[in-house]
Scaffold this motif. Structure first.
Motif, PDB file in Angstrom:
ATOM      1  N   ARG A  16      41.750  48.600  38.538  1.00 13.02           N
ATOM      2  CA  ARG A  16      42.774  49.650  38.503  1.00 13.02           C
ATOM      3  C   ARG A  16      42.459  50.757  39.508  1.00 13.02           C
ATOM      4  NH1 ARG A  16      43.261  50.555  31.974  1.00 13.02           N
ATOM      5  NH2 ARG A  16      44.035  48.486  31.401  1.00 13.02           N
ATOM      6  N   SER A  17      42.057  50.362  40.683  1.00 11.41           N
ATOM      7  CA  SER A  17      41.707  51.345  41.704  1.00 11.41           C
ATOM      8  C   SER A  17      42.943  51.771  42.485  1.00 11.41           C
ATOM      9  CB  SER A  17      40.656  50.769  42.661  1.00 11.41           C
ATOM     10  OG  SER A  17      40.446  51.652  43.741  1.00 11.41           O
ATOM     11  N   ALA A  18      43.299  53.032  42.379  1.00 10.92           N
ATOM     12  CA  ALA A  18      44.446  53.555  43.120  1.00 10.92           C
ATOM     13  C   ALA A  18      44.165  53.664  44.604  1.00 10.92           C
ATOM     14  CB  ALA A  18      44.839  54.923  42.566  1.00 10.92           C
ATOM     15  N   THR A  19      42.883  53.642  44.983  1.00  8.06           N
ATOM     16  CA  THR A  19      42.503  53.762  46.392  1.00  8.06           C
ATOM     17  C   THR A  19      42.166  52.415  47.015  1.00  8.06           C
ATOM     18  OG1 THR A  19      40.154  54.107  45.884  1.00  8.06           O
ATOM     19  CG2 THR A  19      41.578  56.065  45.943  1.00  8.06           C
ATOM     20  N   GLY A  20      42.258  51.322  46.239  1.00 12.32           N
ATOM     21  CA  GLY A  20      41.918  50.005  46.773  1.00 12.32           C
ATOM     22  C   GLY A  20      40.440  49.835  47.030  1.00 12.32           C
ATOM     23  N   ASP A  21      39.611  50.331  46.128  1.00 15.87           N
ATOM     24  CA  ASP A  21      38.153  50.298  46.311  1.00 15.87           C
ATOM     25  C   ASP A  21      37.607  48.923  45.925  1.00 15.87           C
ATOM     26  OD1 ASP A  21      35.475  50.784  46.570  1.00 15.87           O
ATOM     27  OD2 ASP A  21      35.360  52.280  44.946  1.00 15.87           O
ATOM     28  N   VAL A  22      37.771  47.976  46.815  1.00 14.05           N
ATOM     29  CA  VAL A  22      37.293  46.617  46.561  1.00 14.05           C
ATOM     30  C   VAL A  22      35.768  46.545  46.521  1.00 14.05           C
ATOM     31  CG1 VAL A  22      37.254  44.253  47.452  1.00 14.05           C
ATOM     32  CG2 VAL A  22      39.403  45.551  47.409  1.00 14.05           C
ATOM     33  N   PRO A  23      35.040  47.201  47.441  1.00 20.19           N
ATOM     34  CA  PRO A  23      33.576  47.173  47.334  1.00 20.19           C
ATOM     35  C   PRO A  23      33.070  47.733  45.997  1.00 20.19           C
ATOM     36  CG  PRO A  23      34.215  47.904  49.507  1.00 20.19           C
ATOM     37  CD  PRO A  23      35.468  47.860  48.699  1.00 20.19           C
ATOM     38  N   GLY A  24      33.695  48.815  45.523  1.00 23.25           N
ATOM     39  CA  GLY A  24      33.287  49.359  44.234  1.00 23.25           C
ATOM     40  C   GLY A  24      33.538  48.391  43.104  1.00 23.25           C
TER      41      GLY A  24
ATOM     42  N   ASN B 266      49.593  39.478  39.483  1.00 26.16           N
ATOM     43  CA  ASN B 266      50.921  39.267  40.069  1.00 26.16           C
ATOM     44  C   ASN B 266      51.958  40.246  39.554  1.00 26.16           C
ATOM     45  OD1 ASN B 266      50.534  37.638  37.560  1.00 26.16           O
ATOM     46  ND2 ASN B 266      52.729  37.289  37.804  1.00 26.16           N
ATOM     47  N   VAL B 267      51.646  41.003  38.506  1.00 21.62           N
ATOM     48  CA  VAL B 267      52.624  41.866  37.845  1.00 21.62           C
ATOM     49  C   VAL B 267      52.556  43.279  38.418  1.00 21.62           C
ATOM     50  CG1 VAL B 267      53.393  42.855  35.662  1.00 21.62           C
ATOM     51  CG2 VAL B 267      52.512  40.513  35.722  1.00 21.62           C
ATOM     52  N   THR B 268      53.685  43.766  38.906  1.00 25.87           N
ATOM     53  CA  THR B 268      53.773  45.123  39.419  1.00 25.87           C
ATOM     54  C   THR B 268      54.670  45.952  38.493  1.00 25.87           C
ATOM     55  OG1 THR B 268      55.658  44.547  40.829  1.00 25.87           O
ATOM     56  CG2 THR B 268      53.457  44.367  41.805  1.00 25.87           C
ATOM     57  N   GLY B 269      54.579  47.269  38.642  1.00 21.64           N
ATOM     58  CA  GLY B 269      55.435  48.151  37.868  1.00 21.64           C
ATOM     59  C   GLY B 269      54.861  48.606  36.554  1.00 21.64           C
TER      60      GLY B 269
ATOM     61  N   ASP C  24      46.956  44.822  36.792  1.00 26.28           N
ATOM     62  CA  ASP C  24      46.246  44.993  38.054  1.00 26.28           C
ATOM     63  C   ASP C  24      47.115  44.820  39.286  1.00 26.28           C
ATOM     64  OD1 ASP C  24      44.388  45.134  36.084  1.00 26.28           O
ATOM     65  OD2 ASP C  24      43.001  43.685  36.949  1.00 26.28           O
ATOM     66  N   GLY C  25      48.232  44.111  39.153  1.00 23.91           N
ATOM     67  CA  GLY C  25      49.108  43.935  40.298  1.00 23.91           C
ATOM     68  C   GLY C  25      49.753  45.213  40.772  1.00 23.91           C
ATOM     69  N   ASP C  26      49.646  46.270  40.004  1.00 26.05           N
ATOM     70  CA  ASP C  26      50.228  47.557  40.382  1.00 26.05           C
ATOM     71  C   ASP C  26      49.305  48.369  41.289  1.00 26.05           C
ATOM     72  OD1 ASP C  26      52.756  48.828  39.877  1.00 26.05           O
ATOM     73  OD2 ASP C  26      51.684  50.453  38.865  1.00 26.05           O
ATOM     74  N   HIS C  27      48.152  47.818  41.641  1.00 25.65           N
ATOM     75  CA  HIS C  27      47.156  48.564  42.399  1.00 25.65           C
ATOM     76  C   HIS C  27      46.905  47.920  43.758  1.00 25.65           C
ATOM     77  CE1 HIS C  27      46.556  49.650  38.167  1.00 25.65           C
ATOM     78  NE2 HIS C  27      46.283  50.841  38.660  1.00 25.65           N
TER      79      HIS C  27
ATOM     80  N   HIS D 105      24.133  29.900  34.865  1.00 27.56           N
ATOM     81  CA  HIS D 105      24.887  28.757  35.372  1.00 27.56           C
ATOM     82  C   HIS D 105      26.001  28.327  34.419  1.00 27.56           C
ATOM     83  CE1 HIS D 105      21.890  28.595  38.479  1.00 27.56           C
ATOM     84  NE2 HIS D 105      20.923  28.378  37.609  1.00 27.56           N
ATOM     85  N   HIS D 106      25.966  28.837  33.200  1.00 26.72           N
ATOM     86  CA  HIS D 106      27.020  28.531  32.227  1.00 26.72           C
ATOM     87  C   HIS D 106      28.288  29.349  32.482  1.00 26.72           C
ATOM     88  CE1 HIS D 106      25.082  32.204  30.782  1.00 26.72           C
ATOM     89  NE2 HIS D 106      26.267  32.508  30.263  1.00 26.72           N
ATOM     90  N   LEU D 107      28.212  30.398  33.264  1.00 30.20           N
ATOM     91  CA  LEU D 107      29.306  31.348  33.399  1.00 30.20           C
ATOM     92  C   LEU D 107      30.425  30.766  34.249  1.00 30.20           C
ATOM     93  CD1 LEU D 107      30.152  34.249  32.666  1.00 30.20           C
ATOM     94  CD2 LEU D 107      29.145  35.005  34.820  1.00 30.20           C
ATOM     95  N   ARG D 108      31.636  30.706  33.661  1.00 32.61           N
ATOM     96  CA  ARG D 108      32.822  30.224  34.364  1.00 32.61           C
ATOM     97  C   ARG D 108      33.607  31.432  34.862  1.00 32.61           C
ATOM     98  NH1 ARG D 108      36.284  27.840  30.582  1.00 32.61           N
ATOM     99  NH2 ARG D 108      37.363  26.687  32.214  1.00 32.61           N
ATOM    100  N   ILE D 109      34.008  31.391  36.120  1.00 31.12           N
ATOM    101  CA  ILE D 109      34.652  32.531  36.758  1.00 31.12           C
ATOM    102  C   ILE D 109      36.036  32.113  37.231  1.00 31.12           C
ATOM    103  CG2 ILE D 109      34.509  34.180  38.668  1.00 31.12           C
ATOM    104  CD1 ILE D 109      31.419  33.811  38.500  1.00 31.12           C
ATOM    105  N   GLY D 110      37.041  32.942  36.928  1.00 33.05           N
ATOM    106  CA  GLY D 110      38.400  32.618  37.326  1.00 33.05           C
ATOM    107  C   GLY D 110      39.271  33.856  37.388  1.00 33.05           C
ATOM    108  N   PHE D 111      40.572  33.635  37.510  1.00 35.08           N
ATOM    109  CA  PHE D 111      41.563  34.699  37.469  1.00 35.08           C
ATOM    110  C   PHE D 111      42.770  34.165  36.709  1.00 35.08           C
ATOM    111  CE2 PHE D 111      42.907  32.135  41.014  1.00 35.08           C
ATOM    112  CZ  PHE D 111      44.296  32.206  41.010  1.00 35.08           C
ATOM    113  N   ASN D 112      43.742  35.035  36.421  1.00 31.80           N
ATOM    114  CA  ASN D 112      44.930  34.556  35.707  1.00 31.80           C
ATOM    115  C   ASN D 112      46.193  35.158  36.300  1.00 31.80           C
ATOM    116  OD1 ASN D 112      45.175  37.175  34.681  1.00 31.80           O
ATOM    117  ND2 ASN D 112      45.487  36.507  32.599  1.00 31.80           N
ATOM    118  N   THR D 113      47.333  34.642  35.836  1.00 28.52           N
ATOM    119  CA  THR D 113      48.644  35.198  36.159  1.00 28.52           C
ATOM    120  C   THR D 113      49.533  35.030  34.933  1.00 28.52           C
ATOM    121  OG1 THR D 113      49.687  33.145  36.948  1.00 28.52           O
ATOM    122  CG2 THR D 113      48.443  34.440  38.578  1.00 28.52           C
ATOM    123  N   THR D 114      50.709  35.598  35.017  1.00 24.59           N
ATOM    124  CA  THR D 114      51.784  35.232  34.107  1.00 24.59           C
ATOM    125  C   THR D 114      52.525  34.038  34.720  1.00 24.59           C
ATOM    126  OG1 THR D 114      53.303  36.755  35.187  1.00 24.59           O
ATOM    127  CG2 THR D 114      52.015  37.615  33.340  1.00 24.59           C
ATOM    128  N   PRO D 115      53.436  33.395  33.984  1.00 22.46           N
ATOM    129  CA  PRO D 115      54.195  32.289  34.583  1.00 22.46           C
ATOM    130  C   PRO D 115      54.935  32.726  35.842  1.00 22.46           C
ATOM    131  CG  PRO D 115      54.452  32.254  32.208  1.00 22.46           C
ATOM    132  CD  PRO D 115      53.737  33.525  32.534  1.00 22.46           C
TER     133      PRO D 115
END
Length: 325
Positions: free
Chosen positions: A91-99, A125-128, A133-136, A160-170
């Motif tokens: 939720r970074s309003a400044t786009g702080d990807v490194p942070g 993917n969700v804005t508004g 997170d898509g609003d940032h 090594h057990h940790l599964r990493i991913g992302f999600n969206t709405t339909p």
């Protein structure tokens, strides 16, 4: 063919709504939450996920401790074979990807031993809606670099057990390109570092579906997501996990119908799991945010806000017993 599923649930008492606000009621009772989780899990040691949310924004200080926002102290529930399904919101309003990448590495350090799945961003993917997170700005870059940062830290710490991913709405129509664009931005390394893709999915909540058509609608959306969203992005090999599904009670929405919807959706997911590469189902949520609240977002729970079960609670218990991994 029916496949086994990895089940989970969000046990907190806070729910975001579609206007960017929060539905909040009585505080959680950790002892009662634990007892309900034990009942859903069915037996100690059975794999089961506890979904929890924490967020990075421009006030997040490096070094932590980065407690989970909801449920509070989520790690207390990661016992007796249960593990966290940890959502790291951006939720970074400044786009702080490194942070944000630093934040993810610190999350892996703190929670990695008790976490099974780490979701990088929530509904990007969700804005508004500022709660999503898509609003940032730079959210796609946050996913690409965040997955890499989390993966590197997990390897370094031996998680090594940790599964990493992302999600969206339909995703439908032009929106289906979101995942392909993300995969193109990240390139082959990003695609190789992903373990799963999640789907937040609420059929018959925001757009009515006739009861007789619910199973076919669920199957069609899942098939569409596999064939028209993941495959064109060269992610068709990855498991698809239903990361949020629920159906609220309230005016015109009976507790019995909630139980029927849960039964239909979970059974449909299980019956199509092998063909569509579906790995799991996580319910949203365990308890109502506020059973006396005015809108549907207050009453998504399988229990009332005092933790008294609705019929759908026993329905999900039986489904976990029938379809669990």
């Amino acid at each position: 063919m029916t496949e086994r599923l990895l089940f989970g649930i969000y046990p907190g008492g806070v729910c975001g709504d579609d206007s960017g606000g929060l539905a909040v009621g009585p505080p959680d009772d950790p002892d009662r939450v634990t007892a309900l989780l034990d009942r859903l899990q069915g037996r100690p040691g059975r794999p089961f996920l506890v979904r929890a949310y924490t967020a990075f924004d421009d006030t997040t200080a490096p070094g932590g401790p980065h407690p989970t926002a909801t449920p509070a102290g989520a790690e207390r529930y990661a016992v007796r074979g249960r593990r966290l399904d940890l959502v790291a919101q951006y939720r970074s309003a400044t786009g702080d990807v490194p942070g944000y990448c630093t934040f993810l590495r610190e999350l892996v350090g703190r929670y990695g031993a008790v976490t099974q799945t780490l979701q990088v961003t929530e509904e990007p993917n969700v804005t508004g809606n500022p709660l999503l997170d898509g609003d940032h700005p730079a959210v796609r870059e946050a996913i690409v670099h965040g997955v890499r940062a989390a993966r590197d830290q997990a390897r370094e710490l031996g998680h090594h057990h940790l599964r990493i991913g992302f999600n969206t709405t339909p995703l439908f129509g032009p929106a289906t390109s979101f995942v392909a664009g993300l995969a193109e931005l990240g390139g082959p390394d990003f695609r190789a570092e992903l373990d799963y893709v999640g789907l937040d999915f609420f059929p018959d909540v925001f757009r009515p579906v006739a009861p007789a058509e619910l199973a076919d609608t669920v199957a069609a959306v899942l098939r569409h997501h596999r064939e028209n969203v993941l495959a064109p992005a060269c992610l068709g090999h990855l498991p698809l996990h239903v990361t949020e599904h629920g159906w609220p009670t309230g005016p015109g929405r009976t507790p019995q119908r909630q139980a029927e919807v849960v039964e239909t959706v979970v059974r449909t997911v299980a019956e199509h799991a092998a063909a569509l590469g579906l790995s799991g189902y996580t319910h949203f949520s365990l308890r109502d945010a506020d059973s006396g609240g005015p809108g549907p977002f207050h009453r998504f729970g399988l229990t009332a806000d005092d933790h008294t079960p609705k019929p759908a609670f026993d329905t999900l218990c039986a489904l976990v017993e029938r379809y669990t991994v």
